[in-house]
Design an enzyme around this catalytic site. Structure first.
Site, PDB file in Angstrom:
ATOM      1  N   CYS A 109     -12.153   2.456  -9.943  1.00  0.00           N
ATOM      2  CA  CYS A 109     -11.624   1.658  -8.831  1.00  0.00           C
ATOM      3  C   CYS A 109     -12.289   0.295  -8.770  1.00  0.00           C
ATOM      4  O   CYS A 109     -13.521   0.200  -8.698  1.00  0.00           O
ATOM      5  CB  CYS A 109     -11.830   2.405  -7.515  1.00  0.00           C
ATOM      6  SG  CYS A 109     -11.231   1.499  -6.072  1.00  0.00           S
TER       7      CYS A 109
ATOM      8  N   CYS B  78      -2.290   0.027  -6.813  1.00  0.00           N
ATOM      9  CA  CYS B  78      -3.421   0.897  -6.509  1.00  0.00           C
ATOM     10  C   CYS B  78      -4.588   0.628  -7.455  1.00  0.00           C
ATOM     11  O   CYS B  78      -4.414   0.585  -8.665  1.00  0.00           O
ATOM     12  CB  CYS B  78      -2.971   2.346  -6.625  1.00  0.00           C
ATOM     13  SG  CYS B  78      -4.242   3.528  -6.209  1.00  0.00           S
TER      14      CYS B  78
END
Length: 411
Positions: free
Chosen positions: A152, A379
């Site tokens: 991430c 995302c």
């Protein structure tokens, strides 16, 4: 705000000092009403000597008609409007950048403090649905994130602070208002249909502010959203999942990303503290509580597909075993690379094969369509350009460079 502070502010607002009186601090910090729940607003109005039913009136003006000027609140007396103007404000976070994708996705960058590191992003994703157009807003709960999941980009920015309720609900306010800036007040309608607490940060590590914000989302005097359409996504803070059961009824999503503890420890480090057995048990308890409630019929499982890492057939079989006693829907998410990321996106065929294995085992399994990647809104790309305040990103780049050098030296 305490009763004493509110009362003092009200007195100073209604009884100006004589010019001959000693000079005191004449700047009163205004109370931001944007992030107040209905009980908080009711208490506020009682504290300033007003009837608590005013809370519902003001909430509707703020969250249903998107009015920030008290002078426009026509069903409130002029005297009260003047008092509110002196004591209060309705202020969303400052928008420093916005971009609308060609696919309809919208992204905002908000400044919530001083410096380039005090930025958060919010993404709105439109999609056609059998019930009509769905607009899902992905809301941030923290500036950065402390969990440092390895895939991430947000985690590489480090953690700065929690967002306040007005900074959280302000993201929803701005997204709705973006569709009606030029619409007359009387004709304005709430446009966002779904909310996912899935942006920057771990929502359960900013529990009180997130809980208060979700209560505003569900309140009929504010956004009146169905509890099925408000989803909290967590990486697995087990004690807070159990607390959530007691405090509110919303949909739950789990950022799983690995079907065994060894791999999940690497990808989602919080797994070392709350391993999979504990996490799955907490999810089962969440569903068992008020099990007839529509928002708790299942848990959504989020699974980012990383090429050669978690996308093998044995991983799918491990998922089947892990989730066999947990009513769940699985959402496979193609990985969206960010600079210096050590992972690649699984091939389309590999993702389809993974999906088929899970579907054949009886799971509802979908593949998320990548949206907004032309504006870094997909995302895993949130705040990819935010200044790094912890040197975590710099250290990460150095580690990746070292790994690449080792691979080259090994031929």
């Amino acid at each position: 705000m305490s009763t004493e502070v509110v009362a003092t502010a009200a007195i100073s607002a209604e009884q100006p000092q004589s010019p001959s009186a000693p000079t005191q601090q004449n700047t009163v910090t205004k109370v931001n009403l944007l992030g107040m729940s209905r009980p908080q607003l009711e208490q506020f109005f009682e504290d300033i000597g007003e009837k608590k039913f005013r809370a519902g009136q003001v909430m509707k003006w703020i969250h249903q008609f998107f009015v920030t000027d008290f002078a426009e609140m026509t069903n409130i007396s002029g005297k009260l409007r003047e008092k509110l103007e002196k004591l209060c404000e309705i202020k969303a976070p400052e928008v420093v950048h916005k971009n609308y994708s060609k696919d309809g996705t919208r992204k905002w960058v908000f400044r919530v403090g001083e410096g380039d590191g005090s930025l958060v992003e919010t993404v709105l994703i439109p999609a056609e649905h059998r019930s009509g157009l769905r607009r899902t807003l992905c809301i941030s709960s923290q500036v950065g994130c402390a969990l440092d999941c390895s895939f991430c980009s947000t985690g590489k920015q480090g953690f700065q602070r929690d967002l306040t309720p007005d900074e959280i609900i302000g993201q929803l306010w701005v997204a709705n208002y973006s569709y009606m800036e030029d619409v007359p007040v009387a004709d304005r309608e709430r446009s966002v249909t779904n909310v996912v607490m899935m942006g920057m940060g771990e929502p359960l590590l900013n529990y009180d502010a997130v809980l208060s914000s979700m209560r505003i989302m569900l309140d009929d005097f504010a956004y009146g959203m169905s509890k099925r359409r408000v989803t909290l996504s967590t990486s697995g803070v087990v004690p807070k999942i159990d607390q959530l059961v007691k405090d509110i009824d919303v949909a739950l999503a789990i950022s799983l990303h690995a079907p065994n503890d060894e791999l999940r420890n690497e990808l989602v480090p919080i797994n070392k503290k709350y391993p999979l057995a504990q996490l799955i048990a907490a999810c089962q308890r969440y569903i068992a509580k008020d099990g007839n409630e529509s928002s708790r019929k299942h848990v959504t499982i989020e699974y980012v597909m990383l090429d050669g890492v978690n996308d093998h057939p044995e991983h799918a079989q491990q998922m089947i075993k892990l989730l066999k006693n947990l009513p769940s829907k699985i959402n496979l998410i193609p990985f969206n690379p960010f600079p210096h990321a050590p992972y690649g996106r699984s091939s389309r065929n590999r993702i389809l094969s993974f999906q088929k294995t899970l579907s054949d085992a009886g799971f509802v399994c979908t593949i998320r369509q990548t949206r907004g990647d032309d504006i870094d809104a997909a995302c895993g790309q949130l705040v990819g350009q935010v200044a790094d305040r912890t040197r975590r990103a710099e250290q990460w780049k150095k580690k990746v460079a070292q790994q690449n050098e080792i691979m080259r030296s090994q031929g």
